[in-house]
Design a protein around this motif. Sequence first.
Motif, PDB file in Angstrom:
ATOM      1  N   PRO A 156       0.787  -1.301   0.041  1.00 19.40           N
ATOM      2  CA  PRO A 156       0.089   0.148  -0.092  1.00 19.40           C
ATOM      3  C   PRO A 156       0.820   1.369   0.014  1.00 19.40           C
ATOM      4  N   ARG A 202      -6.616  -4.647  -6.196  1.00 19.96           N
ATOM      5  CA  ARG A 202      -7.258  -4.556  -4.880  1.00 19.96           C
ATOM      6  C   ARG A 202      -7.131  -3.513  -4.286  1.00 19.96           C
ATOM      7  N   LEU A 203      -5.825  -2.820  -4.183  1.00 18.13           N
ATOM      8  CA  LEU A 203      -5.425  -1.813  -3.502  1.00 18.13           C
ATOM      9  C   LEU A 203      -6.068  -0.453  -3.825  1.00 18.13           C
ATOM     10  N   LYS A 205      -9.133  -0.470  -5.285  1.00 19.58           N
ATOM     11  CA  LYS A 205     -10.469  -0.548  -4.767  1.00 19.58           C
ATOM     12  C   LYS A 205     -10.569  -0.072  -3.238  1.00 19.58           C
ATOM     13  N   GLU A 206      -9.506  -0.687  -2.363  1.00 22.00           N
ATOM     14  CA  GLU A 206      -9.404  -0.267  -0.968  1.00 22.00           C
ATOM     15  C   GLU A 206      -9.543   1.422  -1.202  1.00 22.00           C
ATOM     16  N   GLU A 209     -12.673   2.888  -1.634  1.00 25.24           N
ATOM     17  CA  GLU A 209     -13.694   2.799  -0.588  1.00 25.24           C
ATOM     18  C   GLU A 209     -13.278   3.659   0.470  1.00 25.24           C
ATOM     19  N   GLU A 210     -12.209   3.976   0.706  1.00 32.80           N
ATOM     20  CA  GLU A 210     -11.453   4.973   1.958  1.00 32.80           C
ATOM     21  C   GLU A 210     -11.764   6.381   1.392  1.00 32.80           C
ATOM     22  N   ARG A 231      -1.470   7.387   3.555  1.00 33.42           N
ATOM     23  CA  ARG A 231      -1.348   5.859   3.223  1.00 33.42           C
ATOM     24  C   ARG A 231       0.086   5.736   2.740  1.00 33.42           C
TER      25      ARG A 231
END
Length: 235
Positions: A156, A202-203, A205-206, A209-210, A231
């Motif tokens: 990340p 995947r990240l 998407k994270e 969402e954040e 981050r």
Amino acid sequence: MSLSGIFPIDRWNFTTQSILSILSEEDYQHLIANQSDERYQKGDIIFREGAVPAGIFLIRNGKVKKYKVDQLGKEQIIYVANQGELIGYHAVLSEERYPDSAAAIEDSLISFIPKEDFMDVLHRSPAFTQRLLKALSHEFTVLANSISVIAQRTAPERLAIALIVLREKYKDERSGDEKIVLNVSRTDLANIAGIAQENVIRLLKEFKEEGILETDGRKIWVKDLKLLVKRANYR
């Protein structure tokens, strides 16, 4: 939003745009007297690692990735060069073969400048030589930081830093309050961050969402720069 005070972008990004600004009009015209322009489509190779250099390249428009390929064929993107920057001069200065490859990551217009003209201007302009040496020294610092990221940072954190640096690259194209849109493939993003493509997906998407960013196809824009810097976990 500016990165000033929240992230030391100069430690992660270098540019050769200011090098040419030191030249007098006469020396600049001498440099480009025998240039030839060529249009490259996204993915086109500009030069390959191991080739003998015949000159340097000036990016008139577009963006170029500099990268190395390992024995398994995996790319590691070392740097993304922007409009106005020079590439290929390392090999000319060292009188060695190209140490890496370069390819367009979007449609680009690039000028080829013969090495004889480049070296002649270096001899004519001590100020140009000094500015180039300064750029090379800063470039070493940036590359050392990049190696540290690959070796010590989490996935990340790597991706966050890659997005921050790319955002700065695309910043110049923005006009007024228009959002800064990163138009980059997930493959290239993975090769910049040094992580697997599935992890990038995947990240992202994270991060979405954040509330850090938004995406539309391959396009990415940062909604909350402070959260992205958080981050990155830079200290």
